[in-house]
Design a protein around this motif. Structure first.
Motif, PDB file in Angstrom:
ATOM      1  N   LYS A 136      43.725  60.880  32.839  1.00 54.61           N
ATOM      2  CA  LYS A 136      42.940  62.041  33.265  1.00 54.61           C
ATOM      3  C   LYS A 136      43.061  62.308  34.754  1.00 54.61           C
ATOM      4  CE  LYS A 136      38.934  60.566  31.724  1.00 54.61           C
ATOM      5  NZ  LYS A 136      37.492  60.522  31.403  1.00 54.61           N
ATOM      6  N   SER A 137      43.260  61.271  35.541  1.00 55.19           N
ATOM      7  CA  SER A 137      43.269  61.437  36.994  1.00 55.19           C
ATOM      8  C   SER A 137      44.676  61.564  37.583  1.00 55.19           C
ATOM      9  CB  SER A 137      42.526  60.277  37.661  1.00 55.19           C
ATOM     10  OG  SER A 137      43.115  59.055  37.318  1.00 55.19           O
ATOM     11  N   TYR A 138      45.692  61.465  36.740  1.00 57.66           N
ATOM     12  CA  TYR A 138      47.072  61.633  37.203  1.00 57.66           C
ATOM     13  C   TYR A 138      47.346  63.111  37.443  1.00 57.66           C
ATOM     14  CZ  TYR A 138      52.131  61.694  37.227  1.00 57.66           C
ATOM     15  OH  TYR A 138      53.433  61.892  37.593  1.00 57.66           O
ATOM     16  N   PRO A 139      48.025  63.516  38.487  1.00 59.64           N
ATOM     17  CA  PRO A 139      48.767  62.765  39.488  1.00 59.64           C
ATOM     18  C   PRO A 139      47.989  62.500  40.775  1.00 59.64           C
ATOM     19  CG  PRO A 139      49.384  65.058  39.676  1.00 59.64           C
ATOM     20  CD  PRO A 139      48.354  64.956  38.564  1.00 59.64           C
ATOM     21  N   ILE A 140      46.716  62.873  40.817  1.00 60.41           N
ATOM     22  CA  ILE A 140      45.950  62.627  42.044  1.00 60.41           C
ATOM     23  C   ILE A 140      45.870  61.130  42.319  1.00 60.41           C
ATOM     24  CG2 ILE A 140      43.674  62.806  43.123  1.00 60.41           C
ATOM     25  CD1 ILE A 140      43.345  65.483  41.611  1.00 60.41           C
ATOM     26  N   ILE A 141      45.541  60.375  41.296  1.00 61.53           N
ATOM     27  CA  ILE A 141      45.422  58.928  41.447  1.00 61.53           C
ATOM     28  C   ILE A 141      46.553  58.276  40.665  1.00 61.53           C
ATOM     29  CG2 ILE A 141      43.989  56.908  40.993  1.00 61.53           C
ATOM     30  CD1 ILE A 141      41.570  58.788  41.180  1.00 61.53           C
ATOM     31  N   ARG A 142      47.237  57.369  41.325  1.00 62.83           N
ATOM     32  CA  ARG A 142      48.325  56.634  40.684  1.00 62.83           C
ATOM     33  C   ARG A 142      47.842  55.212  40.423  1.00 62.83           C
ATOM     34  NH1 ARG A 142      53.291  59.334  41.444  1.00 62.83           N
ATOM     35  NH2 ARG A 142      53.968  57.833  39.871  1.00 62.83           N
ATOM     36  N   SER A 143      48.149  54.707  39.264  1.00 62.02           N
ATOM     37  CA  SER A 143      47.664  53.387  38.868  1.00 62.02           C
ATOM     38  C   SER A 143      48.104  52.293  39.830  1.00 62.02           C
ATOM     39  CB  SER A 143      48.098  53.058  37.446  1.00 62.02           C
ATOM     40  OG  SER A 143      49.493  53.190  37.326  1.00 62.02           O
ATOM     41  N   HIS A 144      49.328  52.369  40.347  1.00 59.24           N
ATOM     42  CA  HIS A 144      49.788  51.310  41.263  1.00 59.24           C
ATOM     43  C   HIS A 144      48.963  51.294  42.545  1.00 59.24           C
ATOM     44  CE1 HIS A 144      52.149  54.590  43.127  1.00 59.24           C
ATOM     45  NE2 HIS A 144      52.087  53.857  44.207  1.00 59.24           N
ATOM     46  N   THR A 145      48.501  52.454  42.986  1.00 57.78           N
ATOM     47  CA  THR A 145      47.680  52.514  44.195  1.00 57.78           C
ATOM     48  C   THR A 145      46.351  51.801  43.960  1.00 57.78           C
ATOM     49  OG1 THR A 145      48.696  54.614  44.779  1.00 57.78           O
ATOM     50  CG2 THR A 145      46.633  54.073  45.883  1.00 57.78           C
ATOM     51  N   ILE A 146      45.750  52.052  42.814  1.00 60.57           N
ATOM     52  CA  ILE A 146      44.477  51.403  42.484  1.00 60.57           C
ATOM     53  C   ILE A 146      44.663  49.895  42.365  1.00 60.57           C
ATOM     54  CG2 ILE A 146      42.668  51.203  40.718  1.00 60.57           C
ATOM     55  CD1 ILE A 146      42.541  53.779  42.480  1.00 60.57           C
ATOM     56  N   LEU A 147      45.680  49.467  41.622  1.00 64.43           N
ATOM     57  CA  LEU A 147      45.906  48.031  41.456  1.00 64.43           C
ATOM     58  C   LEU A 147      46.153  47.341  42.788  1.00 64.43           C
ATOM     59  CD1 LEU A 147      48.158  47.842  38.258  1.00 64.43           C
ATOM     60  CD2 LEU A 147      45.789  47.107  38.495  1.00 64.43           C
ATOM     61  N   ASN A 148      47.008  47.926  43.605  1.00 65.91           N
ATOM     62  CA  ASN A 148      47.321  47.305  44.894  1.00 65.91           C
ATOM     63  C   ASN A 148      46.095  47.206  45.791  1.00 65.91           C
ATOM     64  OD1 ASN A 148      49.986  46.986  44.159  1.00 65.91           O
ATOM     65  ND2 ASN A 148      50.653  48.885  45.125  1.00 65.91           N
ATOM     66  N   ASN A 149      45.277  48.245  45.831  1.00 67.29           N
ATOM     67  CA  ASN A 149      44.092  48.219  46.687  1.00 67.29           C
ATOM     68  C   ASN A 149      42.980  47.338  46.118  1.00 67.29           C
ATOM     69  OD1 ASN A 149      45.196  49.822  48.690  1.00 67.29           O
ATOM     70  ND2 ASN A 149      44.490  51.712  47.749  1.00 67.29           N
ATOM     71  N   LEU A 150      42.840  47.295  44.805  1.00 63.82           N
ATOM     72  CA  LEU A 150      41.823  46.427  44.205  1.00 63.82           C
ATOM     73  C   LEU A 150      42.131  44.958  44.473  1.00 63.82           C
ATOM     74  CD1 LEU A 150      40.835  47.847  40.699  1.00 63.82           C
ATOM     75  CD2 LEU A 150      39.330  47.395  42.637  1.00 63.82           C
ATOM     76  N   HIS A 151      43.403  44.594  44.450  1.00 63.34           N
ATOM     77  CA  HIS A 151      43.798  43.205  44.717  1.00 63.34           C
ATOM     78  C   HIS A 151      43.238  42.719  46.048  1.00 63.34           C
ATOM     79  CE1 HIS A 151      46.493  41.495  41.726  1.00 63.34           C
ATOM     80  NE2 HIS A 151      47.013  42.699  41.529  1.00 63.34           N
ATOM     81  N   GLN A 152      43.077  43.627  46.990  1.00 66.43           N
ATOM     82  CA  GLN A 152      42.619  43.247  48.321  1.00 66.43           C
ATOM     83  C   GLN A 152      41.113  43.003  48.393  1.00 66.43           C
ATOM     84  OE1 GLN A 152      44.116  46.133  51.170  1.00 66.43           O
ATOM     85  NE2 GLN A 152      46.013  46.304  50.016  1.00 66.43           N
ATOM     86  N   VAL A 153      40.356  43.577  47.450  1.00 68.88           N
ATOM     87  CA  VAL A 153      38.896  43.481  47.577  1.00 68.88           C
ATOM     88  C   VAL A 153      38.179  42.849  46.382  1.00 68.88           C
ATOM     89  CG1 VAL A 153      38.719  45.407  49.207  1.00 68.88           C
ATOM     90  CG2 VAL A 153      38.516  45.842  46.758  1.00 68.88           C
ATOM     91  N   ILE A 154      38.770  42.869  45.221  1.00 67.40           N
ATOM     92  CA  ILE A 154      38.134  42.272  44.041  1.00 67.40           C
ATOM     93  C   ILE A 154      38.897  40.997  43.715  1.00 67.40           C
ATOM     94  CG2 ILE A 154      37.532  42.540  41.603  1.00 67.40           C
ATOM     95  CD1 ILE A 154      36.022  44.518  43.335  1.00 67.40           C
ATOM     96  N   ASP A 155      38.256  39.868  43.991  1.00 69.26           N
ATOM     97  CA  ASP A 155      38.942  38.602  43.754  1.00 69.26           C
ATOM     98  C   ASP A 155      38.079  37.588  43.019  1.00 69.26           C
ATOM     99  OD1 ASP A 155      37.151  37.957  45.720  1.00 69.26           O
ATOM    100  OD2 ASP A 155      38.644  37.286  47.171  1.00 69.26           O
ATOM    101  N   ASN A 156      36.973  38.050  42.473  1.00 72.23           N
ATOM    102  CA  ASN A 156      36.079  37.104  41.819  1.00 72.23           C
ATOM    103  C   ASN A 156      35.850  37.389  40.337  1.00 72.23           C
ATOM    104  OD1 ASN A 156      34.740  39.452  42.526  1.00 72.23           O
ATOM    105  ND2 ASN A 156      32.763  38.439  42.696  1.00 72.23           N
ATOM    106  N   VAL A 157      36.320  38.523  39.840  1.00 66.07           N
ATOM    107  CA  VAL A 157      36.153  38.864  38.424  1.00 66.07           C
ATOM    108  C   VAL A 157      37.455  39.466  37.896  1.00 66.07           C
ATOM    109  CG1 VAL A 157      33.658  39.248  38.637  1.00 66.07           C
ATOM    110  CG2 VAL A 157      35.228  41.171  38.885  1.00 66.07           C
ATOM    111  N   PRO A 158      37.714  39.298  36.594  1.00 68.50           N
ATOM    112  CA  PRO A 158      38.933  39.880  36.035  1.00 68.50           C
ATOM    113  C   PRO A 158      38.835  41.401  35.911  1.00 68.50           C
ATOM    114  CG  PRO A 158      37.732  38.659  34.352  1.00 68.50           C
ATOM    115  CD  PRO A 158      36.990  38.479  35.634  1.00 68.50           C
ATOM    116  N   VAL A 159      39.994  42.039  36.033  1.00 67.35           N
ATOM    117  CA  VAL A 159      40.099  43.497  35.946  1.00 67.35           C
ATOM    118  C   VAL A 159      41.077  43.827  34.826  1.00 67.35           C
ATOM    119  CG1 VAL A 159      40.855  45.587  37.159  1.00 67.35           C
ATOM    120  CG2 VAL A 159      39.672  43.761  38.419  1.00 67.35           C
TER     121      VAL A 159
END
Length: 191
Positions: A136-159
């Motif tokens: 629904k959010s493509y092409p504004i949001i790309r999945s690789h952008t979300i995954l790469n940025n989440l890796h930097q801040v979410i490190d205590n629970v599975p995604v």
């Protein structure tokens, strides 16, 4: 396995403590992709809602938290008073320009992404995060952008990212047609 069986297996997996504690992953937070045929989107939405409601009514020691990227984007645009302006901007400048403008406003590629900030601020301590709304959010949001940025801040629970397309363990192909040329450090949740 058909899609229903894959969801059953996914439910079994997320209930296991080792999954939520990320054991066996080299102490790295677990990022998973659950891919599915894009034409099954409505079924997937219903099944995710079912899993979330089932979790809310259980005695599980974790919470399933669903973040729909499209809904988050719309809510941010509304909160900032930009949604109506976006309609006018798209009429005047076109779809490509509004896509870029919204992406810039959301700071998607920076470390202070508004979507990543929203997710981070709304995750309880014991959770399993479901990311939805990729198509629904493509092409504004790309999945690789979300995954790469989440890796930097979410490190205590599975995604778990629910992906309308194919994932072979390295490459994502949105809708089974649009190949993303980025490599992912994510596990396939269920084959």
């Amino acid at each position: 396995m058909n899609l229903d069986e894959r969801f059953d297996k996914a439910e079994e997996i997320i209930k296991k403590r080792f999954f939520r504690e990320n054991k066996g992953l080299g102490n790295e937070v677990g990022y998973y992709i659950f891919d599915y045929p894009a034409d099954k989107e409505l079924f997937v939405r219903e099944r995710i809602d079912y899993i979330k409601r089932k979790n809310e009514n259980s005695s599980d020691d974790y919470k399933v938290v669903v973040f729909d990227l499209y809904d988050i984007t719309i809510n941010i645009l509304k909160e900032k008073g930009y949604l109506e302006k976006c309609y006018d901007f798209e009429k005047k400048r076109g779809f490509e320009r509004i896509t870029k403008a919204v992406g810039n406003m959301l700071r998607l590629t920076s470390s202070d992404s508004l979507i990543i900030k929203y997710i981070k601020e709304n995750v309880p301590e014991k959770a399993v995060i479901f990311i939805t709304g990729i198509g629904k959010s493509y092409p504004i949001i790309r999945s690789h952008t979300i995954l790469n940025n989440l890796h930097q801040v979410i490190d205590n629970v599975p995604v778990v990212m629910f992906y309308p397309g194919n994932y072979d363990g390295q490459e994502l192909v949105l809708f089974g047609e649009i190949k993303d040329d980025n490599y992912y450090r994510a596990f396939k949740l269920v084959d």
